[in-house]
Design a protein around this motif. Structure first.
Motif, PDB file in Angstrom:
ATOM      1  N   ASP A  72       7.376   4.702   2.798  1.00 18.06           N
ATOM      2  CA  ASP A  72       6.559   5.303   3.858  1.00 18.06           C
ATOM      3  C   ASP A  72       6.686   4.466   5.130  1.00 18.06           C
TER       4      ASP A  72
ATOM      5  N   ALA B 277       3.976   4.226   7.749  1.00 18.24           N
ATOM      6  CA  ALA B 277       2.682   3.686   7.316  1.00 18.24           C
ATOM      7  C   ALA B 277       2.689   2.168   7.311  1.00 18.24           C
TER       8      ALA B 277
ATOM      9  N   PRO C  11      -2.877   5.557   4.661  1.00 21.13           N
ATOM     10  CA  PRO C  11      -1.857   5.342   3.627  1.00 21.13           C
ATOM     11  C   PRO C  11      -2.394   4.744   2.336  1.00 21.13           C
TER      12      PRO C  11
END
Length: 340
Positions: free
Chosen positions: A205, A208, A222
């Motif tokens: 991610d 994030a 997140p």
């Protein structure tokens, strides 16, 4: 000689059990090793392998066969999920990874929510599932890692990213609805991967990060939604690796709250100190991808041996590899682990 298969070794480490040595892996997805040298050697190439299940499977096998990495990783990009959710994708080239060319929604408030049952039969989902099934059946002793684009990055790939990042602060109700929607989709997508043979799920991610979101927003978005996805995957008996890009100092305090079985970090993170601070963390990484691309094999070996001496649990590249990374450097990295 080791009595562990690569699958046994990786699963034991993720379950916090002792093994003979750390696994050496490159999960796929954002962190994939489908470099030009591997494609030239095997003859199965991108971008066509992004949308052909047989070629996707063969390229995953080429990566495993040529690099020394001890896993099979599918797919080779971060655009499968946003494409299914409606965004436009350019599949790139042999040297250039796919990218989002147009997000489908202008803001979080504009998102249309659809049923997943139909959506999971569109885009490249079936390609990924067929390739996963293929390699899992052919290589029962090699761990198959199914890759997810993390919830914040997926959301920022279906909503204009600059607007979405503002919505996280200014339009929280709509942003949370989008995050719930995306997370539920990723859970359903991961379940299909597991049903088709994935032994481990890896979540990357890159949006994030503490550098982008700051500690408060990291914990509000997140941390909450990655944990939701991890818990759903754990309910199916499958472990999860989470990769966090960039400098983690701003969010380091929250890492023990992540329910992942291993934390993968970027090259600037001192994993030895992270292990000292949080002894229960299973650490993964973090051979510099710049070093892998630009340095000599000898320097790669030295860096890898340093991580081994410091007790890092899983050895892996620190982030996404450049497609121009020399195969000799990757083999130097994997060879240094296996000589232990």
């Amino acid at each position: 000689m080791s009595n562990f298969t690569p699958k046994e070794r990786l699963l034991k480490v993720l379950h916090k059990e002792k093994t003979d040595r750390p696994p050496i892996i490159c999960p796929g997805g954002m962190m994939n090793a489908a470099i030009v040298d591997v494609m030239n050697r095997g003859g199965h190439v991108l971008p066509i392998a992004h949308s052909d299940d047989k070629l996707m499977a063969e390229l995953a096998v080429d990566v495993f066969t040529n690099t020394g990495f001890e896993n099979l990783g599918i797919p080779f990009c971060m655009t499968v999920e946003p494409e299914v959710l409606g965004s436009d994708v350019d599949y790139g080239s042999m040297k250039c990874e796919p990218k989002i060319t147009q997000e489908v929604f202008s803001s979080s408030s504009a998102v249309d929510f659809h049923e997943f049952a139909v959506m999971l039969q569109t885009g490249r989902v079936n390609t990924v599932m067929q390739a996963t099934y293929n390699v899992a059946r052919r290589f029962p002793d090699i761990p198959v890692i199914g890759n997810l684009t993390g919830p914040v990055s997926t959301a920022a790939s279906i909503v204009d990213p600059m607007i979405f990042l503002k919505d996280l602060r200014r339009n929280q109700l709509a942003a949370h609805k989008v995050m719930e929607y995306v997370s539920d989709f990723l859970i359903a997508y991961a379940a299909l991967m597991i049903d088709n043979g994935a032994d481990v799920i890896s979540i990357a991610d890159p949006t994030a990060t503490g550098e982008i979101l700051g500690p408060r927003m990291f914990c509000e978005y997140p941390l909450v939604y990655i944990n939701k996805i991890v818990e759903a995957i754990h309910s199916q008996g499958v472990p999860v690796i989470v990769h966090i890009c960039g400098n983690i100092n701003a969010v380091k305090h929250a890492l023990p709250e992540l329910k992942a079985d291993a934390i993968s970090t970027d090259a600037m993170v001192n994993l030895r100190k992270l292990k000292e601070e949080f002894p229960k963390l299973i650490t993964m990484g973090n051979v510099s991808t710049y070093l892998l691309e630009m340095a000599t094999p000898e320097k790669v070996v030295n860096n890898t041996r340093h991580l081994l001496r410091e007790g890092i649990d899983i050895i892996a590249p620190a982030c996404g590899l450049s497609t121009s990374t020399p195969l000799d450097n990757i083999k130097a990295m994997s060879g240094a682990v296996k000589e232990k």
